[in-house]
Scaffold this motif. Sequence first.
Motif: not given
Length: 322
Positions: A119-130, A167-171, A212-215
Amino acid sequence: MATFTVVIPFFQKEPGILRRALQSVFDQTWQDFDILVVDDQSPLSAEEELSSLDDDQKSRIAVIRQTNLGPGGARNTGLDNVPSSTRYVAFLDSDDQWLPDHLRNAHDVLTRFGGDCYWASMQASKEFYYHFGMAELMAAEGGTALQEEPLVLEMPDLASVMLKNWSFLHLTCMVIARNIFETIRFEPSLRLAAEDVLFFCDCILAARRPLLCDAPGAMRGMGLNIFHSIDNQSPQFLRQQFNTWVALDTLEERFSRRPGDIESITSYKNTARRQALWSQAGRLRRGKAPELGLLVRWIRRDPALLRTAIELGTRKLANARQ
């Protein structure tokens, strides 16, 4: 022969959404891929979205059309049709977009460290703050840093960590190797919620070395999303909470010999029960009948729902008398 097969389930109404997702694939710095788009009886057909692509782009895409099976069923169809030469499957939701180095980072990390689930990280955004990234996860839960730039992390008990907060995981940021995608499937009956959580857990338990990759690998889109389009006043909310409870009940079976994990699952199940019951109380306040059929079905599988209803009712009466 391609290193990656990109699986995209497609069900959208607005033109341009799939084209944006596909462009983010074509913009990858790692170009050894092919694409499977599963048209899940979309109101807007995949063919309409692909019509503006050039011939070279179209040649890399296979479209599979099917009657509507929901997001899990669509991804299963994609997994069932991965070419025999593919080494890794990368998932991309049709309303999301990858960042340019996602496939390159995945390939480098998986091959360097012998991983089979990424898994990579998901880019931060206001809409998906969690959503939160892997560096934040490491700060909270520990783990071993295998590489500093970009940060690559290994968690010794990732399944247990995931059960606390996934919440750190996304498909859209997930890549799996052949030993995983040949054996693990989504639960297609969970059409409204939690099919991804159950899939994450099964992949982690089956993997030899999840990494897991923080990028950031992707940015969230704003297209048609079944989960996020439902709130506690929506007609589908009770079914969504029931789907969540079913997934959690299945996870409870997977972790039956791990008391600490059962505690996390039990807490989530209690939350699903309470949210379901408050939504039905809200229907009554708005002059609408509760969804008795599904409530009865839920109680038959889970008598604790009835006990929760009694507890909430008793607490409300006590507060009213104060």
